[in-house]
Design a protein around this motif. Structure first.
Motif, PDB file in Angstrom:
ATOM      1  N   SER A   1     -11.882 -41.590 -33.467  1.00 25.95           N
ATOM      2  CA  SER A   1     -12.359 -41.099 -32.182  1.00 25.95           C
ATOM      3  C   SER A   1     -11.125 -40.973 -31.308  1.00 25.95           C
ATOM      4  O   SER A   1     -10.109 -41.633 -31.548  1.00 25.95           O
ATOM      5  CB  SER A   1     -13.398 -42.028 -31.544  1.00 25.95           C
TER       6      SER A   1
ATOM      7  N   SER B   1      -9.996 -40.237 -27.064  1.00 33.07           N
ATOM      8  CA  SER B   1     -10.355 -40.001 -25.675  1.00 33.07           C
ATOM      9  C   SER B   1      -9.105 -40.246 -24.841  1.00 33.07           C
ATOM     10  O   SER B   1      -8.795 -41.378 -24.481  1.00 33.07           O
ATOM     11  CB  SER B   1     -11.486 -40.932 -25.235  1.00 33.07           C
TER      12      SER B   1
ATOM     13  N   MET C   1     -11.222 -35.262 -26.223  1.00 37.12           N
ATOM     14  CA  MET C   1     -12.160 -36.313 -26.564  1.00 37.12           C
ATOM     15  C   MET C   1     -12.917 -35.910 -27.826  1.00 37.12           C
ATOM     16  O   MET C   1     -13.486 -34.818 -27.882  1.00 37.12           O
ATOM     17  CB  MET C   1     -13.166 -36.530 -25.438  1.00 37.12           C
TER      18      MET C   1
ATOM     19  N   ASN D   1     -15.816 -37.607 -30.279  1.00 33.48           N
ATOM     20  CA  ASN D   1     -16.767 -38.715 -30.312  1.00 33.48           C
ATOM     21  C   ASN D   1     -16.636 -39.555 -31.567  1.00 33.48           C
ATOM     22  O   ASN D   1     -16.333 -39.053 -32.642  1.00 33.48           O
ATOM     23  CB  ASN D   1     -18.203 -38.188 -30.242  1.00 33.48           C
ATOM     24  N   ALA D   2     -16.927 -40.850 -31.411  1.00 32.56           N
ATOM     25  CA  ALA D   2     -17.036 -41.762 -32.545  1.00 32.56           C
ATOM     26  C   ALA D   2     -18.320 -41.444 -33.299  1.00 32.56           C
ATOM     27  O   ALA D   2     -19.266 -40.882 -32.744  1.00 32.56           O
ATOM     28  CB  ALA D   2     -17.049 -43.211 -32.053  1.00 32.56           C
TER      29      ALA D   2
ATOM     30  N   GLU E   1     -21.790 -42.074 -31.849  1.00 31.63           N
ATOM     31  CA  GLU E   1     -22.262 -41.265 -30.725  1.00 31.63           C
ATOM     32  C   GLU E   1     -22.784 -39.882 -31.118  1.00 31.63           C
ATOM     33  O   GLU E   1     -23.454 -39.231 -30.317  1.00 31.63           O
ATOM     34  CB  GLU E   1     -21.115 -41.073 -29.724  1.00 31.63           C
ATOM     35  N   LEU E   2     -22.479 -39.435 -32.316  1.00 36.12           N
ATOM     36  CA  LEU E   2     -22.744 -38.043 -32.690  1.00 36.12           C
ATOM     37  C   LEU E   2     -24.205 -37.619 -32.570  1.00 36.12           C
ATOM     38  O   LEU E   2     -24.505 -36.576 -31.986  1.00 36.12           O
ATOM     39  CB  LEU E   2     -22.268 -37.768 -34.113  1.00 36.12           C
TER      40      LEU E   2
ATOM     41  N   VAL F   1     -25.445 -37.532 -28.862  1.00 37.07           N
ATOM     42  CA  VAL F   1     -24.833 -36.421 -28.125  1.00 37.07           C
ATOM     43  C   VAL F   1     -25.527 -35.106 -28.466  1.00 37.07           C
ATOM     44  O   VAL F   1     -25.827 -34.299 -27.582  1.00 37.07           O
ATOM     45  CB  VAL F   1     -23.320 -36.329 -28.430  1.00 37.07           C
ATOM     46  N   ASN F   2     -25.803 -34.890 -29.725  1.00 32.25           N
ATOM     47  CA  ASN F   2     -26.405 -33.625 -30.148  1.00 32.25           C
ATOM     48  C   ASN F   2     -27.887 -33.538 -29.821  1.00 32.25           C
ATOM     49  O   ASN F   2     -28.398 -32.463 -29.542  1.00 32.25           O
ATOM     50  CB  ASN F   2     -26.154 -33.405 -31.643  1.00 32.25           C
TER      51      ASN F   2
ATOM     52  N   GLY G   1     -17.152 -33.374 -29.718  1.00 40.74           N
ATOM     53  CA  GLY G   1     -16.266 -33.848 -28.667  1.00 40.74           C
ATOM     54  C   GLY G   1     -16.360 -33.000 -27.420  1.00 40.74           C
ATOM     55  O   GLY G   1     -17.262 -32.165 -27.281  1.00 40.74           O
ATOM     56  N   ARG G   2     -15.385 -33.203 -26.523  1.00 36.80           N
ATOM     57  CA  ARG G   2     -15.370 -32.500 -25.236  1.00 36.80           C
ATOM     58  C   ARG G   2     -13.926 -32.293 -24.781  1.00 36.80           C
ATOM     59  O   ARG G   2     -13.003 -32.879 -25.321  1.00 36.80           O
ATOM     60  CB  ARG G   2     -16.109 -33.298 -24.179  1.00 36.80           C
TER      61      ARG G   2
END
Length: 133
Positions: free
Chosen positions: A32, A34, A45, A47-48, A51-52, A55-56, A72-73
């Motif tokens: 990950s 960030s 960023m 994501n770990a 978190e995937l 987030v989706n 990510g972002r």
């Protein structure tokens, strides 16, 4: 199978995809990111694995971007998203208010390439090449 491998398999199952090999390796090693990358003057960023799925599922990603998986972002409004409608799936930036793939900005074919080039170039904002519809 390691704990990370189990989490990767569970995320793939929930999201209905098989992640590219380089991304699986990144995740398997606890990947990950960030951070602000000073040389690129951009924030990165990724994501770990934990978190995937959330987030989706939180952003109606599958409805707005069929075949898309956000990983990510850019630290603001843009989502780093795999486009699994194509093989191999490429990485695109999508504004979180976009309604479909027409606003996608191509970043790289491989996560490895993106990570190697990011310190020098940051995000690609000029390539308005839309993803295949």
């Amino acid at each position: 199978m390691s704990s990370n491998d189990d989490q990767i398999a569970q995320a793939e199952s929930r999201l209905g995809v098989r992640f590219p090999a380089d991304y699986r390796t990144f995740l398997a090693t606890g990947g990950s990111v960030s951070r602000f990358v000073l040389s690129a003057d951009d924030f990165l960023m990724i994501n770990a694995i934990e978190e995937l799925v959330d987030v989706n599922e939180a952003g109606d990603i599958h409805e707005r971007f069929p075949g898309g998986v956000v990983i990510g972002r850019d630290g603001d409004r843009e989502m780093l998203t795999y486009d699994f409608r194509q093989e191999p799936p490429a990485l695109f930036l999508l504004d979180n208010s976009a309604q479909d793939w027409s606003a996608a900005i191509h970043q790289a074919t491989l996560l490895t390439t993106l990570l190697e080039q990011f310190p020098e170039h940051g995000w690609n904002w000029d390539d308005q090449e839309p993803a295949t519809q």
